[in-house]
Design a protein around this motif. Sequence first.
Motif, short mmCIF file in Angstrom:
data_model
loop_
_atom_site.label_atom_id
_atom_site.label_comp_id
_atom_site.label_asym_id
_atom_site.label_seq_id
_atom_site.Cartn_x
_atom_site.Cartn_y
_atom_site.Cartn_z
N ASP A 120 -6.85 9.08 -3.20
CA ASP A 120 -6.73 10.21 -2.29
C ASP A 120 -5.42 10.97 -2.50
N ILE A 121 -4.33 10.24 -2.73
CA ILE A 121 -3.06 10.91 -3.05
C ILE A 121 -3.17 11.64 -4.38
N GLN A 122 -3.79 10.98 -5.35
CA GLN A 122 -3.95 11.58 -6.68
C GLN A 122 -4.79 12.85 -6.63
N ALA A 123 -5.87 12.84 -5.88
CA ALA A 123 -6.77 14.00 -5.85
C ALA A 123 -6.08 15.25 -5.31
N TYR B 249 -2.77 16.21 -8.17
CA TYR B 249 -2.78 16.21 -9.64
C TYR B 249 -2.99 17.58 -10.27
N VAL B 250 -3.47 18.57 -9.53
CA VAL B 250 -3.61 19.92 -10.09
C VAL B 250 -2.31 20.69 -9.83
N PRO B 251 -1.63 21.26 -10.85
CA PRO B 251 -2.09 21.35 -12.23
C PRO B 251 -1.39 20.40 -13.21
N LEU B 252 -0.46 19.55 -12.75
CA LEU B 252 0.36 18.81 -13.70
C LEU B 252 -0.07 17.37 -13.92
N GLY B 253 -1.04 16.87 -13.18
CA GLY B 253 -1.54 15.54 -13.46
C GLY B 253 -1.03 14.47 -12.52
N PRO B 254 -1.32 13.19 -12.81
CA PRO B 254 -0.98 12.08 -11.91
C PRO B 254 0.52 11.98 -11.68
N LEU C 201 2.53 10.56 -7.78
CA LEU C 201 2.72 9.51 -6.79
C LEU C 201 1.50 8.62 -6.64
N GLY C 202 0.33 9.14 -6.95
CA GLY C 202 -0.88 8.35 -6.85
C GLY C 202 -0.96 7.23 -7.87
N ARG D 43 0.85 -1.19 0.00
CA ARG D 43 0.00 0.00 0.00
C ARG D 43 0.89 1.25 0.00
N PRO D 44 0.64 2.17 -0.94
CA PRO D 44 1.48 3.36 -1.00
C PRO D 44 1.15 4.36 0.11
N GLN D 45 2.14 5.17 0.44
CA GLN D 45 1.94 6.25 1.39
C GLN D 45 2.20 7.59 0.71
N GLY D 46 1.64 8.63 1.26
CA GLY D 46 1.84 9.95 0.68
C GLY D 46 0.96 10.98 1.35
#
Length: 408
Positions: free
Chosen positions: A233-236, A239-244, A246-247, A170-173
């Motif tokens: 949750d990490i992605q959300a 991701y603004v403004p450059l995109g995906p 670590l998620g 499971r990733p952390q961030g």
Amino acid sequence: MSEQSPLELAEGDPFGPHNLPYGVFSTPDRPADRRVGVRIGDHVLDAGAAAHALGSPYAALLAKPSLNPLLAAGRTAWRDVRRALTAWVTVPAHRPVVEPLLHPLSDVELHLPYEVADYVDFYASEHHATNVGQIFRPDGAALTPNWKHLPIGYHGRSGTIVVSGTEVPRPQGQRKAPTDPAPVFGPSVKLDIEAEVGFVVGTPSELGSRVGLNGFDDHVFGLFLLNDWSARDIQAWEYVPLGPFLGKSFATSVSAWVTPLEALAAARVSPPARDFPLLPYLDDSAEEVPGGFDLRITVSINGTVVAEPPFASMYWTAAQQLAHMTVNGASLRTGDVYGSGTVSGPERDQRGSLLELTWNGTEPLELPTGKRAFLEDGDEVTLTAWAPGAHGVRVGLGEVRGRITPPR
């Protein structure tokens, strides 16, 4: 009574001579010796050893620990090797040579079959993009203004592409809910899947050149199932403004088997009707060979089927994705991998991610192992698929399997 040959398969076996996907394997007696193998039924043929024994001019290509030399050899070699392999497993006169070179799948270890160069992931399902838009922008347009004019994609991390069966910690961030005053650090609590189809490039291209729609079959060796694990949750938060970033980059699981495009000729289909005129480099309306593939995917969690996404519904084709990926002059390298993006259909049970299946956790799935909004530690996700072949025989795609383990 003599024992039945492993080459005498049951009628309709999805891994019969009409399929012959490629992989890389090793055996317990030679664990460090990785070899190119071809699946036939529930066995794998040592392709390099067979080529050497039968005097094939392509023996050197097949006697490598990776598919990359074969990938780089180009379409003529791909065709010739496939024809030879078909003969080796179907012509009775070859059996005395071929049968001793067959290994039961249960006795071998499968490895990542190619050395990954670059990795690009797309966002090509209109149904998936619409669902995601409705979840995150309920009061706005589901699709962004550019979505039906170009295949949206992002560059992923090639070093964390792993073969089926590899456990996924499971990733952390960082994550921050809209109502939280500040971000926190910790394990992802919205760990998700993305049921996708991957494509691997064989023939490279020069920097500054472009690959047109009709170059797809010359440059792409084959396809496979792909699970692009996603920490929503990490992605959300990031991701603004450059995109995906670590998620997505912690792991992407791929099948151990690559199905050559030639095995899927009967599964080529036209993509859905387009709503807007496409720019010439993406306009496939006059292409002789349809750009879509009729692949039937099944997604299971802990052995329970949760979705059956249809790949034929994808708005953007793999040929269009390749054309867009190189239209700016970006070069292709042998071993480049690109993913289709999440495959979702119009029905609820055809959604290829938990984000959609549970509507961002508000409608949990009822599984024998308990309710699931997102993945829990110990959950095992398996993707399988098949495609229609000639004369009604199915073409099987190798599975993608991964189990979530606690964070390290």
